[in-house]
Design an enzyme around this catalytic site. Structure first.
Site, short mmCIF file in Angstrom:
data_model
loop_
_atom_site.label_atom_id
_atom_site.label_comp_id
_atom_site.label_asym_id
_atom_site.label_seq_id
_atom_site.Cartn_x
_atom_site.Cartn_y
_atom_site.Cartn_z
N CYS A 130 0.81 -1.22 0.00
CA CYS A 130 0.00 0.00 0.00
C CYS A 130 0.85 1.28 0.00
CB CYS A 130 -0.94 -0.01 1.20
SG CYS A 130 -0.15 -0.52 2.74
N HIS A 238 -2.81 6.43 4.48
CA HIS A 238 -1.40 6.56 4.78
C HIS A 238 -0.93 7.93 4.27
CE1 HIS A 238 -1.58 2.47 5.86
NE2 HIS A 238 -0.93 1.91 4.86
#
Ligand code: A2P
Length: 332
Positions: A130, A238
């Site tokens: 990710c 994130h």
């Protein structure tokens, strides 16, 4: 390709259920759909696009059926065992685990960056980590123009990256209960410089994924990469501070222009008005957001950027579904 028959392996999980949301949003065409998970979930009913589907237990015979594309997000061990079985039955697997990413026979794909790599798949295509995916989207067009020599990543990663147990640790932590199921320390009120396990060189596995996957996706082993990955008390998205050193000199305005027009990327960079990408704004979005674009005066041809993306969407489900879209286009 005719409308494909699809399988979702790990359909009851956080990423698996987001596969379904993204497939619906992107109006992904399919004929039959099979939802698979562990024995624990067999028989569970999931409604998708107004139709009920019964979850099946994944087993050696799951791919005896006529399935064209399987999206896997059921952990590395499940992918290691079942992706080759699926591929042997002619299924193209798009795998969200880390099991196959660094296999030289397996393409590692971010559709905005290296869509051409799906052409050499042998039945398995890997979805990158990710944190790596969201970094690749701004780095690729800058690498094409200025050639990146070195990258320093510092990440601020959401608890949803650890699945439901990470979310629960933070939820309970915010209520004053220091539950430590996903992490070795309380996550509420903390920053943990520890994602995945430590390796012999002192880096965590997550950090080494960023180092190795960056080189594979950009197709350039000469780029020097280092990373510090940090779990922070944020539910979704994130955020990353990325420091870059280029081989060639650049103009800041040109860098901003490149980032503003890159596919899948949005430039949000108006610090005077307190505008920069924020996790809470980006949650639920499919694209990557970049801001705080500024010269690093401490080194030659160096740049700092701030990059935010929804780790369950672009960092996992969205990127996987976009790879499946490439497969559809390839066969047309
Ligand atoms: P299940 O819900 O039946 O355990 P998450 O990453 O959110 O924890 O989700 C993991 C997903 O992978 C779930 O759908 C889970 O199914 C599935 N899964 C885990 N282990 C297996 C396995 N051995 N075989 C099939 N599916 C699995």
């Amino acid at each position: 390709m005719k409308k494909p028959n699809l399988a979702i392996v790990g359909a009851t999980g956080l990423v698996g259920s987001t596969f379904l949301e993204v497939l619906e949003e992107l109006d992904f065409p399919f004929d039959n759909l099979y939802l698979m998970a562990s024995a624990k979930s067999a028989g569970k009913v999931i409604t998708f696009k107004g139709k009920d589907y019964v979850v099946e237990e994944l087993n050696e015979h799951s791919f005896d059926k006529d399935i064209d594309i399987a999206l896997f997000s059921a952990g590395g061990d499940t992918s290691k065992k079942y992706a080759p079985i699926a591929a042997a039955h002619g299924v193209t697997v798009v795998d969200n685990s880390s099991a196959w990413r660094m296999d030289p026979e397996v393409p590692l794909v971010v559709p905005e960056v290296n869509p051409q790599d799906i052409a050499w798949n042998k039945g398995i295509i890997a979805n990158p980590n990710c944190s790596t995916i969201q970094a690749m989207v701004p780095l690729k067009p800058l690498h094409d123009k200025y050639k990146i020599k070195r990258v320093v990543y510092t990440t601020f990663q959401a608890v949803s990256g650890s699945g439901l147990k990470g979310i629960e640790d933070l939820k309970q932590g915010l209520e004053g209960n220091d539950r430590c199921v996903a992490y070795p320390h309380p996550i509420a009120g903390n920053c943990l410089p520890h994602i995945d396990v430590f390796t012999d060189n002192g880096y965590t596995k997550e950090e080494m994924k960023m180092v190795n996957e960056t080189k594979k996706i950009l197709g350039d082993d000469s780029i020097k990469v280092t990373a510090t990955t940090v779990r922070v008390p944020v539910f979704s998205c994130h955020s990353e501070s990325i420091n870059l050193e280029f081989e060639k000199p650049y103009e800041l305005e040109d860098v901003k222009k490149i980032l503003a027009s890159a596919p899948g990327l949005h430039l949000v960079d108006d610090p005077e008005n307190n505008e920069y990408p924020l996790a809470r704004d980006v949650a639920g979005k499919n694209d990557v957001y970049v801001g705080r674009v500024r010269r690093d005066y401490s080194a030659e041809n160096a740049l700092n950027i701030w990059v935010v993306a929804d780790n369950i969407r672009k960092g996992a489900a969205t990127n996987t579904v976009q790879i499946a879209q490439l497969l559809l286009n390839e066969e047309k």
